[in-house]
Design an enzyme around this catalytic site. Sequence first.
Site, mmCIF file in Angstrom:
data_model
loop_
_atom_site.group_PDB
_atom_site.id
_atom_site.type_symbol
_atom_site.label_atom_id
_atom_site.label_comp_id
_atom_site.label_asym_id
_atom_site.label_seq_id
_atom_site.Cartn_x
_atom_site.Cartn_y
_atom_site.Cartn_z
ATOM 1 N N THR A 1 -2.522 3.484 -6.030
ATOM 2 C CA THR A 1 -3.681 2.857 -5.278
ATOM 3 C C THR A 1 -2.982 1.212 -5.470
ATOM 4 O OG1 THR A 1 -5.435 2.800 -6.879
ATOM 5 C CG2 THR A 1 -5.565 3.558 -4.742
ATOM 6 N N LYS A 20 -13.965 -5.202 2.094
ATOM 7 C CA LYS A 20 -13.301 -3.676 1.721
ATOM 8 C C LYS A 20 -13.766 -3.001 0.530
ATOM 9 C CE LYS A 20 -10.062 -6.303 0.401
ATOM 10 N NZ LYS A 20 -8.609 -6.305 -0.578
ATOM 11 N N GLY A 70 -1.700 -2.287 -5.671
ATOM 12 C CA GLY A 70 -1.719 -3.197 -4.446
ATOM 13 C C GLY A 70 -2.414 -2.505 -2.530
ATOM 14 N N THR A 71 -3.138 -2.221 -3.058
ATOM 15 C CA THR A 71 -3.181 -1.680 -1.472
ATOM 16 C C THR A 71 -3.665 -3.182 -0.420
ATOM 17 O OG1 THR A 71 -5.350 -1.338 -2.585
ATOM 18 C CG2 THR A 71 -4.110 0.603 -1.689
ATOM 19 N N GLY A 72 -4.570 -3.924 -1.832
ATOM 20 C CA GLY A 72 -5.608 -4.632 -1.594
ATOM 21 C C GLY A 72 -4.015 -6.279 -0.778
ATOM 22 N N CYS A 73 -3.399 -5.841 -1.201
ATOM 23 C CA CYS A 73 -1.918 -7.158 -0.975
ATOM 24 C C CYS A 73 -1.889 -6.120 -0.259
ATOM 25 C CB CYS A 73 -1.248 -7.458 -1.967
ATOM 26 S SG CYS A 73 -1.456 -7.902 -3.694
#
Length: 270
Positions: free
Chosen positions: A206, A175, A208-211
């Site tokens: 941002t 990412k 928690g964007t990855g979760c």
Amino acid sequence: MKTKVALTIAGSDSCGGAGIQADLKTFSALGTYGMSVITAVTAQNTTGVVDVREMDVDIVRNQIDCLFADIEIDALKIGMVSNAEIINVIAACLRANKAVNVVVDPVMVSKSGHYLLRPEAKEELVKVLFPIAAVVTPNIPEAELITDDKIASLEQMKKAARKIYEFGPGCVVVKGGHLTEDAVDVLYDGSSFKYFKGTRVDTKNTHGTGCTFSSAIAAHLARGYAVPEAVSLAKDYINGAILHSIELGHGFGPTGHFYDLYRKAGIFNG
Ligand SMILES: Nc1ncnc2c1ncn2[C@@H]1O[C@H](COP(=O)(O)OP(=O)(O)OP(=O)(O)O)[C@@H](O)[C@H]1O
Ligand SMILES: Cc1ncc(CO)c(N)n1
């Protein structure tokens, strides 16, 4: 139509922006039924992580086994796993239960700089969980730690994706959220690359964007999409969720999950 079921195996985030809570919101918004296995409880808000309690391995095992004994699980994601014992019990249970469509988000350090994985468990995560993953979704700092190489360009993201692929996952998504240009994510399937471009949103919110991204991939896999389509749809979803992120608390606010926005965008067709 039969309800599609998605499971998250991850840590609880008390402020609801990341972890289990973000995953369940994403599963719901994307038309799947969400279930959870909690690996650790964090006390955290938008400014950082205050405290962590790891679950003992018996309760992690029992959460997973009792779900598989009763319910057909169409896809699952793994987020915060905290330590090597939890990693090994998750892998053993998933193998025994023949889990499919496994997305591994190798969560290591929170945006606020707190360890969510004990540093000594990094190798275990890579060696034990990557081989059972259909997709792994490292961000740039995680990809740097896994490959022991600096990443500052698209070419270096591709090089990292190739290296990470060697650990055995079906596909790798590196990412690009942590680079400064457009948020381009790179998907590598062992033979070719695909690029998923998102316009960078100028926001501090941002958390928690990855979760959210990895659970959106799992939701789309649960709904029957192949990995490239699932990643593409997840990218659209995370872009919308960041565009509609929420000004909450005094730190990094969370992404917004709005079923209606998603449906109006014509992406939801179930
Ligand atoms: N400011 C932004 N604008 C647009 N897209 C972004 C932005 N920040 C991240 N993304 C996208 O969000 C997704 C998640 O990537 P990111 O690198 O932020 O994950 P992460 O660091 O693992 O998140 P976290 O650890 O907070 O859960 C990727 O598709 C990335 O390209
Ligand atoms: C519980 C949990 N999982 C993952 C992250 C990464 O954003 C977080 N901050 N908290």
